[in-house]
Motif scaffolding. Structure first.
Motif, PDB file in Angstrom:
ATOM      1  N   MET A  60       0.857  -1.093  -0.034  1.00  0.00           N
ATOM      2  CA  MET A  60       0.038  -0.052  -0.012  1.00  0.00           C
ATOM      3  C   MET A  60       0.645   1.401   0.006  1.00  0.00           C
ATOM      4  SD  MET A  60      -3.330  -1.087   0.305  1.00  0.00           S
ATOM      5  CE  MET A  60      -3.961   0.300   1.026  1.00  0.00           C
ATOM      6  N   GLY A  61       2.214   1.156   0.349  1.00  0.00           N
ATOM      7  CA  GLY A  61       2.827   2.263   0.294  1.00  0.00           C
ATOM      8  C   GLY A  61       3.906   2.127   1.627  1.00  0.00           C
ATOM      9  N   TRP A  62       4.327   3.169   2.187  1.00  0.00           N
ATOM     10  CA  TRP A  62       5.169   3.325   3.468  1.00  0.00           C
ATOM     11  C   TRP A  62       4.500   3.622   4.721  1.00  0.00           C
ATOM     12  CZ3 TRP A  62      10.476   2.490   2.876  1.00  0.00           C
ATOM     13  CH2 TRP A  62      10.979   2.293   1.544  1.00  0.00           C
ATOM     14  N   VAL A  63       4.631   2.381   5.551  1.00  0.00           N
ATOM     15  CA  VAL A  63       3.916   2.413   6.820  1.00  0.00           C
ATOM     16  C   VAL A  63       4.817   2.818   7.643  1.00  0.00           C
ATOM     17  CG1 VAL A  63       3.266   0.772   8.292  1.00  0.00           C
ATOM     18  CG2 VAL A  63       2.715   0.444   6.203  1.00  0.00           C
ATOM     19  N   TRP A  64       4.481   3.780   8.777  1.00  0.00           N
ATOM     20  CA  TRP A  64       5.553   4.008   9.807  1.00  0.00           C
ATOM     21  C   TRP A  64       4.787   4.466  11.004  1.00  0.00           C
ATOM     22  CZ3 TRP A  64       3.804   8.639  11.977  1.00  0.00           C
ATOM     23  CH2 TRP A  64       2.884   9.556  11.335  1.00  0.00           C
ATOM     24  N   SER A  65       5.916   4.276  12.201  1.00  0.00           N
ATOM     25  CA  SER A  65       5.420   4.569  13.401  1.00  0.00           C
ATOM     26  C   SER A  65       6.542   5.270  14.365  1.00  0.00           C
ATOM     27  CB  SER A  65       5.200   3.068  14.069  1.00  0.00           C
ATOM     28  OG  SER A  65       3.759   2.429  13.652  1.00  0.00           O
ATOM     29  N   VAL A  66       5.934   6.050  14.950  1.00  0.00           N
ATOM     30  CA  VAL A  66       6.829   6.828  16.032  1.00  0.00           C
ATOM     31  C   VAL A  66       6.676   6.124  17.525  1.00  0.00           C
ATOM     32  CG1 VAL A  66       7.386   9.148  16.967  1.00  0.00           C
ATOM     33  CG2 VAL A  66       6.930   8.730  14.630  1.00  0.00           C
ATOM     34  N   TYR A  67       7.821   5.936  18.188  1.00  0.00           N
ATOM     35  CA  TYR A  67       7.516   5.228  19.350  1.00  0.00           C
ATOM     36  C   TYR A  67       8.361   6.298  20.461  1.00  0.00           C
ATOM     37  CZ  TYR A  67       7.298   1.193  16.605  1.00  0.00           C
ATOM     38  OH  TYR A  67       6.701   0.218  15.667  1.00  0.00           O
ATOM     39  N   ASP A  68       7.599   6.497  21.732  1.00  0.00           N
ATOM     40  CA  ASP A  68       8.279   6.906  22.613  1.00  0.00           C
ATOM     41  C   ASP A  68       9.234   6.312  23.705  1.00  0.00           C
ATOM     42  OD1 ASP A  68       6.863   5.178  24.593  1.00  0.00           O
ATOM     43  OD2 ASP A  68       5.207   6.948  25.332  1.00  0.00           O
ATOM     44  N   GLU A  69       9.577   6.667  24.569  1.00  0.00           N
ATOM     45  CA  GLU A  69      10.826   6.277  25.566  1.00  0.00           C
ATOM     46  C   GLU A  69      10.517   4.925  25.998  1.00  0.00           C
ATOM     47  OE1 GLU A  69      13.059   9.147  27.981  1.00  0.00           O
ATOM     48  OE2 GLU A  69      11.972  10.653  26.964  1.00  0.00           O
ATOM     49  N   ALA A  70       9.157   4.661  26.169  1.00  0.00           N
ATOM     50  CA  ALA A  70       8.749   3.596  26.745  1.00  0.00           C
ATOM     51  C   ALA A  70       8.346   2.466  25.670  1.00  0.00           C
ATOM     52  CB  ALA A  70       7.284   3.589  27.682  1.00  0.00           C
ATOM     53  N   GLY A  71       8.603   2.797  24.529  1.00  0.00           N
ATOM     54  CA  GLY A  71       8.235   1.911  23.470  1.00  0.00           C
ATOM     55  C   GLY A  71       6.851   2.013  22.972  1.00  0.00           C
ATOM     56  N   GLU A  72       5.968   2.936  23.353  1.00  0.00           N
ATOM     57  CA  GLU A  72       4.637   2.864  23.192  1.00  0.00           C
ATOM     58  C   GLU A  72       4.466   3.717  21.764  1.00  0.00           C
ATOM     59  OE1 GLU A  72       2.131   1.496  24.730  1.00  0.00           O
ATOM     60  OE2 GLU A  72       3.458   0.614  26.164  1.00  0.00           O
ATOM     61  N   ILE A  73       3.677   3.167  20.882  1.00  0.00           N
ATOM     62  CA  ILE A  73       3.308   3.964  19.722  1.00  0.00           C
ATOM     63  C   ILE A  73       2.761   5.174  19.959  1.00  0.00           C
ATOM     64  CG2 ILE A  73       2.211   3.860  17.361  1.00  0.00           C
ATOM     65  CD1 ILE A  73       2.692   0.767  17.409  1.00  0.00           C
ATOM     66  N   VAL A  74       3.292   6.271  19.535  1.00  0.00           N
ATOM     67  CA  VAL A  74       2.555   7.623  19.902  1.00  0.00           C
ATOM     68  C   VAL A  74       2.014   8.117  18.526  1.00  0.00           C
ATOM     69  CG1 VAL A  74       3.765   8.146  21.828  1.00  0.00           C
ATOM     70  CG2 VAL A  74       4.729   8.890  19.760  1.00  0.00           C
ATOM     71  N   ALA A  75       2.448   7.736  17.336  1.00  0.00           N
ATOM     72  CA  ALA A  75       1.714   8.332  16.135  1.00  0.00           C
ATOM     73  C   ALA A  75       2.149   7.192  14.956  1.00  0.00           C
ATOM     74  CB  ALA A  75       2.572   9.607  15.779  1.00  0.00           C
ATOM     75  N   SER A  76       1.378   7.034  14.066  1.00  0.00           N
ATOM     76  CA  SER A  76       1.536   6.157  13.021  1.00  0.00           C
ATOM     77  C   SER A  76       0.850   6.375  11.925  1.00  0.00           C
ATOM     78  CB  SER A  76       1.195   4.723  13.514  1.00  0.00           C
ATOM     79  OG  SER A  76      -0.096   4.628  13.537  1.00  0.00           O
ATOM     80  N   GLY A  77       1.246   6.068  10.697  1.00  0.00           N
ATOM     81  CA  GLY A  77       0.510   6.456   9.258  1.00  0.00           C
ATOM     82  C   GLY A  77       0.982   5.522   8.156  1.00  0.00           C
ATOM     83  N   LEU A  78       0.346   6.026   6.799  1.00  0.00           N
ATOM     84  CA  LEU A  78       0.649   5.141   5.850  1.00  0.00           C
ATOM     85  C   LEU A  78       0.881   6.290   4.576  1.00  0.00           C
ATOM     86  CD1 LEU A  78       0.850   2.773   3.990  1.00  0.00           C
ATOM     87  CD2 LEU A  78      -1.525   2.919   3.706  1.00  0.00           C
ATOM     88  N   ASP A  79       1.808   6.451   3.896  1.00  0.00           N
ATOM     89  CA  ASP A  79       2.106   7.473   2.902  1.00  0.00           C
ATOM     90  C   ASP A  79       2.429   6.711   1.536  1.00  0.00           C
ATOM     91  OD1 ASP A  79       1.603  10.270   4.173  1.00  0.00           O
ATOM     92  OD2 ASP A  79       2.969   9.373   5.354  1.00  0.00           O
ATOM     93  N   ALA A  80       2.122   7.356   0.748  1.00  0.00           N
ATOM     94  CA  ALA A  80       2.250   6.622  -0.726  1.00  0.00           C
ATOM     95  C   ALA A  80       3.913   6.634  -1.266  1.00  0.00           C
ATOM     96  CB  ALA A  80       1.653   7.484  -1.908  1.00  0.00           C
ATOM     97  N   CYS A  81       4.702   7.755  -0.774  1.00  0.00           N
ATOM     98  CA  CYS A  81       6.109   7.662  -0.933  1.00  0.00           C
ATOM     99  C   CYS A  81       6.976   7.960   0.148  1.00  0.00           C
ATOM    100  CB  CYS A  81       6.368   9.040  -2.135  1.00  0.00           C
ATOM    101  SG  CYS A  81       6.622  10.427  -1.333  1.00  0.00           S
ATOM    102  N   GLN A  82       8.122   7.535   0.104  1.00  0.00           N
ATOM    103  CA  GLN A  82       9.089   7.594   1.244  1.00  0.00           C
ATOM    104  C   GLN A  82       9.458   8.925   1.583  1.00  0.00           C
ATOM    105  OE1 GLN A  82      12.860   5.838   0.346  1.00  0.00           O
ATOM    106  NE2 GLN A  82      13.142   5.506   2.411  1.00  0.00           N
ATOM    107  N   ASP A  83       9.661   9.825   0.655  1.00  0.00           N
ATOM    108  CA  ASP A  83       9.823  11.288   1.412  1.00  0.00           C
ATOM    109  C   ASP A  83       8.866  11.726   2.163  1.00  0.00           C
ATOM    110  OD1 ASP A  83      12.371  10.995   0.086  1.00  0.00           O
ATOM    111  OD2 ASP A  83      11.730  12.201  -1.716  1.00  0.00           O
ATOM    112  N   THR A  84       7.360  11.728   1.867  1.00  0.00           N
ATOM    113  CA  THR A  84       6.218  12.156   2.159  1.00  0.00           C
ATOM    114  C   THR A  84       6.114  11.303   3.609  1.00  0.00           C
ATOM    115  OG1 THR A  84       5.242  12.442   0.260  1.00  0.00           O
ATOM    116  CG2 THR A  84       3.677  12.366   2.272  1.00  0.00           C
ATOM    117  N   ALA A  85       6.345  10.024   3.715  1.00  0.00           N
ATOM    118  CA  ALA A  85       6.340   9.212   5.308  1.00  0.00           C
ATOM    119  C   ALA A  85       7.540   9.852   5.910  1.00  0.00           C
ATOM    120  CB  ALA A  85       6.635   7.713   4.962  1.00  0.00           C
ATOM    121  N   LYS A  86       8.575  10.050   5.546  1.00  0.00           N
ATOM    122  CA  LYS A  86       9.716  10.773   6.242  1.00  0.00           C
ATOM    123  C   LYS A  86       9.347  12.227   6.770  1.00  0.00           C
ATOM    124  CE  LYS A  86      13.613  10.808   8.570  1.00  0.00           C
ATOM    125  NZ  LYS A  86      13.306  11.584   9.516  1.00  0.00           N
TER     126      LYS A  86
END
Length: 69
Positions: free
Chosen positions: A15-41
């Motif tokens: 589907m594209g580029w799947v991403w997640s951001v994790y806090d210091e405890a390893g919990e996901i605090v944000a996530s998403g899916l974008d069509a291109c790598q630059d947009t995901a970054k």
């Protein structure tokens, strides 16, 4: 007081580029899916800035008085 630390993961799937951001405890605090790598970054960078701002300004996170550790 130091800035909060975050980590992220990004991987490509059908589907594209799947991403997640994790806090210091390893919990996901944000996530998403974008069509291109630059947009995901770019989305990861925005998410980390946003979560850091909320964490530093939120009521659960108090700044220590000057001179304290």
């Amino acid at each position: 007081m130091s800035e909060p630390l975050f980590a992220y993961s990004m991987s490509q799937d059908a589907m594209g580029w799947v991403w997640s951001v994790y806090d210091e405890a390893g919990e996901i605090v944000a996530s998403g899916l974008d069509a291109c790598q630059d947009t995901a970054k770019a989305a990861i960078d925005r998410a980390m800035r946003h979560v850091a701002w909320i964490g530093l300004s939120g009521p659960a996170r108090r700044r220590a008085p000057a001179g304290s550790v």
